[in-house]
Scaffold this motif. Structure first.
Motif, PDB file in Angstrom:
ATOM      1  N   ASP A   1      -8.446  -3.034  43.543  1.00 13.46           N
ATOM      2  CA  ASP A   1      -8.155  -4.321  44.170  1.00 13.46           C
ATOM      3  C   ASP A   1      -8.117  -4.105  45.675  1.00 13.46           C
ATOM      4  O   ASP A   1      -7.269  -3.353  46.171  1.00 13.46           O
ATOM      5  CB  ASP A   1      -6.814  -4.840  43.657  1.00 13.46           C
ATOM      6  N   PRO A   2      -8.996  -4.748  46.440  1.00 13.33           N
ATOM      7  CA  PRO A   2      -9.030  -4.514  47.889  1.00 13.33           C
ATOM      8  C   PRO A   2      -7.772  -4.945  48.621  1.00 13.33           C
ATOM      9  O   PRO A   2      -7.566  -4.554  49.770  1.00 13.33           O
ATOM     10  CB  PRO A   2     -10.243  -5.333  48.350  1.00 13.33           C
ATOM     11  N   ALA A   3      -6.915  -5.730  47.964  1.00 10.31           N
ATOM     12  CA  ALA A   3      -5.671  -6.158  48.601  1.00 10.31           C
ATOM     13  C   ALA A   3      -4.638  -5.040  48.644  1.00 10.31           C
ATOM     14  O   ALA A   3      -3.591  -5.187  49.291  1.00 10.31           O
ATOM     15  CB  ALA A   3      -5.090  -7.371  47.864  1.00 10.31           C
TER      16      ALA A   3
ATOM     17  N   VAL B   1      -4.502   4.049  47.090  1.00 11.68           N
ATOM     18  CA  VAL B   1      -4.919   4.185  45.697  1.00 11.68           C
ATOM     19  C   VAL B   1      -4.629   5.595  45.182  1.00 11.68           C
ATOM     20  O   VAL B   1      -4.945   6.586  45.853  1.00 11.68           O
ATOM     21  CB  VAL B   1      -6.430   3.895  45.539  1.00 11.68           C
ATOM     22  N   VAL B   2      -4.035   5.665  43.990  1.00  7.18           N
ATOM     23  CA  VAL B   2      -3.913   6.920  43.240  1.00  7.18           C
ATOM     24  C   VAL B   2      -4.663   6.682  41.939  1.00  7.18           C
ATOM     25  O   VAL B   2      -4.221   5.905  41.081  1.00  7.18           O
ATOM     26  CB  VAL B   2      -2.442   7.274  42.956  1.00  7.18           C
TER      27      VAL B   2
ATOM     28  N   HIS C   1      -3.657   3.262  40.157  1.00  4.54           N
ATOM     29  CA  HIS C   1      -2.388   2.762  40.667  1.00  4.54           C
ATOM     30  C   HIS C   1      -2.558   2.478  42.160  1.00  4.54           C
ATOM     31  O   HIS C   1      -2.974   3.354  42.920  1.00  4.54           O
ATOM     32  CB  HIS C   1      -1.274   3.788  40.445  1.00  4.54           C
ATOM     33  N   GLN C   2      -2.234   1.242  42.578  1.00  6.35           N
ATOM     34  CA  GLN C   2      -2.459   0.838  43.967  1.00  6.35           C
ATOM     35  C   GLN C   2      -1.176   0.317  44.600  1.00  6.35           C
ATOM     36  O   GLN C   2      -0.286  -0.218  43.912  1.00  6.35           O
ATOM     37  CB  GLN C   2      -3.545  -0.228  44.023  1.00  6.35           C
ATOM     38  N   PHE C   3      -1.115   0.444  45.917  1.00  7.96           N
ATOM     39  CA  PHE C   3       0.127   0.170  46.632  1.00  7.96           C
ATOM     40  C   PHE C   3      -0.168  -0.506  47.969  1.00  7.96           C
ATOM     41  O   PHE C   3      -1.180  -0.228  48.609  1.00  7.96           O
ATOM     42  CB  PHE C   3       0.890   1.477  46.872  1.00  7.96           C
ATOM     43  N   ARG C   4       0.750  -1.392  48.360  1.00 13.45           N
ATOM     44  CA  ARG C   4       0.648  -2.026  49.681  1.00 13.45           C
ATOM     45  C   ARG C   4       2.044  -2.352  50.180  1.00 13.45           C
ATOM     46  O   ARG C   4       2.975  -2.577  49.388  1.00 13.45           O
ATOM     47  CB  ARG C   4      -0.185  -3.303  49.603  1.00 13.45           C
TER      48      ARG C   4
ATOM     49  N   GLY D   1       9.568  -3.264  52.403  1.00 19.18           N
ATOM     50  CA  GLY D   1       9.361  -2.741  51.066  1.00 19.18           C
ATOM     51  C   GLY D   1       7.884  -2.672  50.728  1.00 19.18           C
ATOM     52  O   GLY D   1       7.011  -2.819  51.589  1.00 19.18           O
ATOM     53  N   PHE D   2       7.580  -2.470  49.443  1.00 17.07           N
ATOM     54  CA  PHE D   2       6.186  -2.327  49.033  1.00 17.07           C
ATOM     55  C   PHE D   2       5.981  -2.811  47.609  1.00 17.07           C
ATOM     56  O   PHE D   2       6.929  -2.940  46.833  1.00 17.07           O
ATOM     57  CB  PHE D   2       5.722  -0.873  49.182  1.00 17.07           C
ATOM     58  N   ARG D   3       4.730  -3.072  47.274  1.00 14.78           N
ATOM     59  CA  ARG D   3       4.355  -3.537  45.943  1.00 14.78           C
ATOM     60  C   ARG D   3       3.415  -2.527  45.297  1.00 14.78           C
ATOM     61  O   ARG D   3       2.517  -2.004  45.943  1.00 14.78           O
ATOM     62  CB  ARG D   3       3.669  -4.899  46.020  1.00 14.78           C
ATOM     63  N   SER D   4       3.637  -2.279  44.001  1.00  9.71           N
ATOM     64  CA  SER D   4       2.794  -1.369  43.221  1.00  9.71           C
ATOM     65  C   SER D   4       2.058  -2.170  42.158  1.00  9.71           C
ATOM     66  O   SER D   4       2.663  -2.980  41.449  1.00  9.71           O
ATOM     67  CB  SER D   4       3.650  -0.310  42.520  1.00  9.71           C
ATOM     68  N   GLN D   5       0.767  -1.950  42.061  1.00 12.29           N
ATOM     69  CA  GLN D   5      -0.037  -2.517  40.977  1.00 12.29           C
ATOM     70  C   GLN D   5      -0.521  -1.347  40.135  1.00 12.29           C
ATOM     71  O   GLN D   5      -1.325  -0.529  40.589  1.00 12.29           O
ATOM     72  CB  GLN D   5      -1.217  -3.310  41.538  1.00 12.29           C
ATOM     73  N   LEU D   6      -0.020  -1.237  38.911  1.00 19.12           N
ATOM     74  CA  LEU D   6      -0.194  -0.045  38.078  1.00 19.12           C
ATOM     75  C   LEU D   6      -1.099  -0.379  36.902  1.00 19.12           C
ATOM     76  O   LEU D   6      -0.793  -1.274  36.106  1.00 19.12           O
ATOM     77  CB  LEU D   6       1.178   0.435  37.592  1.00 19.12           C
ATOM     78  N   LYS D   7      -2.217   0.336  36.770  1.00 18.69           N
ATOM     79  CA  LYS D   7      -3.201   0.013  35.745  1.00 18.69           C
ATOM     80  C   LYS D   7      -3.626   1.275  34.993  1.00 18.69           C
ATOM     81  O   LYS D   7      -3.896   2.306  35.603  1.00 18.69           O
ATOM     82  CB  LYS D   7      -4.439  -0.632  36.368  1.00 18.69           C
TER      83      LYS D   7
END
Length: 295
Positions: free
Chosen positions: A224-226, A230-231, A248-251, A257-263
């Motif tokens: 996700d480019p947002a 990336v791990v 697993h992506q992070f921003r 703080g930060f947001r994790s998108q875990l796939k």
């Protein structure tokens, strides 16, 4: 060297620790009840796009602690009972002293050690290996993805990714295995790959695979480019067959703080229940990793 004799001696000590873990489950004062908020975590977890109360994640972990304790005690009746309870009775009991139970499981794993754990789980691993090959053949190159998101009100995306990468590179085994009761072995080998023995999703049996974070080209999950950090990597059987991947992506968040998108991608023929249940696995392990990082 592991022998049958010292395996039995070490397993006896591990069984005592695992029994202690089982005793902790449901004991002591309840720290949360189903549906009530758990304060002080600083985390928000999203499953299937919906915000879930942190007490539900804690209760999932409590249920899985009971299953892990039974498995390490070689109590297969208890394992099956725990599996059923974790699926159909998940939020009916208040959460017990999870930190104490976590510690007991950690002692049990340490007493056994990786070689004894592999021997203890050998029959499960053989069966799950065969089942994975069957699912892979039936999937025809298609993948199903399990997704969880976690937002932390503290820390940074870069800080967490650096911490996570260091834990892998330094083979910090306790950090990796203690994050989820369904983790039995997570070891970084000389080639940089991680050997993982865990129970994934709604699976009934432990499985063994190898995660290669340098193999980005074969990752089945689109980035996700947002999320700029990336791990990602692939998961393969010991014989080399590609069975899945992680992305697993992070921003950082604008307000801090930060947001994790875990796939995690599984063969598409894997039962949908496994995909749904693995979202809770992700919520548990990454919630605990993020909490450890923040400390």
């Amino acid at each position: 060297m592991l022998t049958r004799r010292n395996f039995i001696v070490r397993a006896a000590g591990a069984t005592a620790a695992a029994t202690a873990a089982a005793a902790y489950v449901g004991a002591g004062p309840a720290v949360a009840s189903p549906g009530s908020p758990v304060t002080g975590t600083g985390l928000r977890t999203f499953i299937d796009g919906a915000l879930v109360d942190q007490s539900r994640v804690a209760e999932w972990e409590r249920q899985r602690i009971a299953v892990a304790a039974a498995r390490l005690s070689k109590d297969y009746v208890g394992v099956l009972r725990g599996e059923l309870e974790s699926l159909i009775g998940r939020y009916t009991v208040s959460v017990g002293d999870i930190p104490a139970a976590r510690s007991a499981l950690s002692r049990a794993r340490a007493l056994l050690g990786p070689d004894a754990l592999r021997e203890l789980l050998a029959s499960e691993l053989a069966a799950s290996d065969a089942a994975t090959r069957t699912a892979l053949a039936a999937s025809g190159g298609r993948w199903a993805v399990s997704v969880t998101e976690i937002v932390s009100d503290r820390g940074s995306a870069e800080g967490f990714v650096d911490w996570f990468t260091k834990a892998k590179d330094t083979d910090d085994r306790a950090t990796w295995t203690d994050a989820c009761p369904d983790h039995y072995i997570i070891v970084t080998g000389p080639d940089g790959r991680q050997e993982v023995i865990e129970v994934t999703g709604g699976a009934m049996l432990a499985s063994r695979f190898f995660v290669d974070y340098t193999d980005r080209a074969r990752v089945a999950v689109p980035a996700d480019p947002a999320y700029p950090l990336v791990v990602a990597g692939t998961a393969s059987l010991a014989s080399g067959e590609l069975i899945g991947s992680v992305c697993h992506q992070f921003r950082d968040e604008p307000g801090g703080g930060f947001r994790s998108q875990l796939k995690v991608a599984f063969p598409a023929a894997v039962p949908s229940l496994y995909i749904a249940e693995h979202r809770w696995h992700l919520a548990c392990e990454f919630g605990n990793w993020i909490t450890t990082y923040l400390r």
